[in-house]
Write an enzyme that holds these catalytic residues in place. Structure first.
Site, PDB file in Angstrom:
ATOM      1  N   HIS A  79       0.870  -1.172   0.000  1.00 38.65           N
ATOM      2  CA  HIS A  79       0.000   0.000   0.000  1.00 38.65           C
ATOM      3  C   HIS A  79       0.907   1.222   0.000  1.00 38.65           C
ATOM      4  CE1 HIS A  79      -3.670  -2.351   0.595  1.00 38.65           C
ATOM      5  NE2 HIS A  79      -2.842  -3.180   1.202  1.00 38.65           N
ATOM      6  N   GLU A  86      10.937   0.650   9.105  1.00 36.71           N
ATOM      7  CA  GLU A  86      10.956  -0.688   9.707  1.00 36.71           C
ATOM      8  C   GLU A  86      12.228  -0.903  10.516  1.00 36.71           C
ATOM      9  OE1 GLU A  86      10.643  -5.420   8.337  1.00 36.71           O
ATOM     10  OE2 GLU A  86      10.803  -3.830   6.838  1.00 36.71           O
ATOM     11  N   ARG A 156      21.142 -12.868   8.642  1.00 35.55           N
ATOM     12  CA  ARG A 156      19.673 -12.829   8.642  1.00 35.55           C
ATOM     13  C   ARG A 156      19.049 -13.504   7.426  1.00 35.55           C
ATOM     14  NH1 ARG A 156      18.220  -6.597   6.771  1.00 35.55           N
ATOM     15  NH2 ARG A 156      19.749  -6.510   5.073  1.00 35.55           N
ATOM     16  N   ASN A 178      -8.797   2.644   1.475  1.00 31.93           N
ATOM     17  CA  ASN A 178      -8.406   1.746   0.387  1.00 31.93           C
ATOM     18  C   ASN A 178      -7.775   0.476   0.943  1.00 31.93           C
ATOM     19  OD1 ASN A 178      -7.730   1.105  -2.505  1.00 31.93           O
ATOM     20  ND2 ASN A 178      -5.666   1.271  -1.696  1.00 31.93           N
ATOM     21  N   ARG A 183      -7.903  -5.337   2.444  1.00 31.43           N
ATOM     22  CA  ARG A 183      -7.366  -6.239   3.463  1.00 31.43           C
ATOM     23  C   ARG A 183      -8.386  -6.674   4.510  1.00 31.43           C
ATOM     24  NH1 ARG A 183      -3.032  -8.085   0.725  1.00 31.43           N
ATOM     25  NH2 ARG A 183      -1.696  -6.367   0.026  1.00 31.43           N
TER      26      ARG A 183
END
EC number: 2.1.1.148
Length: 230
Positions: A79, A86, A156, A178, A183
């Site tokens: 989106h 993050e 990782r 939206n 979702r």
């Protein structure tokens, strides 16, 4: 306001800029006017939603702190009309937190995008055992690589997408609607649905008039119209 999602995740409202009537102010600026009465303002919100005049809702901004599995995060970032930061796997070490489903799902024979829970005890037991064992092995490999001196950014790569990550997600109300259309719907993955329902609950609590208008005139999904979904 914080809502627990899945067994270790959450979505927390950090701050919100504006409310229902921020959209009213934005819409009426075209005519050099502001708020009038609550009744007329509500009618305007409903009118805007019904006739697809959604740009005034971009002036309502939500900032969330979210803890979620990486595979759900990958759906969230699709989106694009949102701002995301993050947690870095290059600079921080992943803790031993990962998502394990409570039950196994198989492909839905009717809804090809969806899946359904199964009542097969053997499949549930064996499937979850295999998931847990595999994740544990990969996490131990990750820890071993770190002990060997391998850089976090490289170690990782063995980790599965079931690992939990965290992010800040800032989105305006128009883009949020939206997001909910796509979702908060049975075609979305179950885990993604749970985060969408949490977003909807916060949206409803902070912008009840806009949320009501959205459900009445602009919502194209199905979950939010299910009784007791929030």
């Amino acid at each position: 306001m914080e809502i627990k999602v899945l067994e270790k995740g959450f979505i927390r409202l950090v701050e919100v800029m504006g409310d229902d009537f921020s959209a009213v102010q934005a819409a009426r600026v075209s005519y050099g006017k502001g708020l009038t009465t609550p009744e007329r303002d509500k009618k305007l919100i409903f009118y805007l939603m019904e006739h697809g005049h959604h740009s005034p809702f971009e002036h309502i901004i939500f900032k969330f702190h979210i803890k979620l599995p990486i595979f759900v995060m990958r759906q969230l970032v699709r989106h694009r009309i949102a701002s995301i930061n993050e947690r870095s796997g290059r600079y921080t070490e992943f803790s031993d937190e990962w998502y394990i489903p409570e039950r196994i799902r198989t492909p839905d024979k009717v809804n090809r995008q969806g899946s359904v829970f199964v009542d097969d005890d053997d499949l549930n037991s064996e499937g979850i055992r295999l998931i847990e064992e595999t994740i544990e092995k990969t996490y131990q490999a990750y820890k071993r690589l770190l002990e060997m001196g391998v850089a976090r950014e490289l170690a990782r790569i063995v980790l599965p997408t079931s690992m939990y990550t965290e992010c800040y997600w800032t989105i305006n109300a128009r883009s949020m609607m939206n997001f909910l259309n796509l979702r908060a719907d049975s075609h979305a993955q179950y885990e993604m649905q749970q985060y969408a329902l949490a977003v909807a609950k916060i949206f409803k609590s902070k912008c009840p008039v806009t949320y009501e208008a959205f459900l009445n005139f602009a919502y194209t999904g199905d979950l939010l119209k299910t009784e007791g979904c929030l």
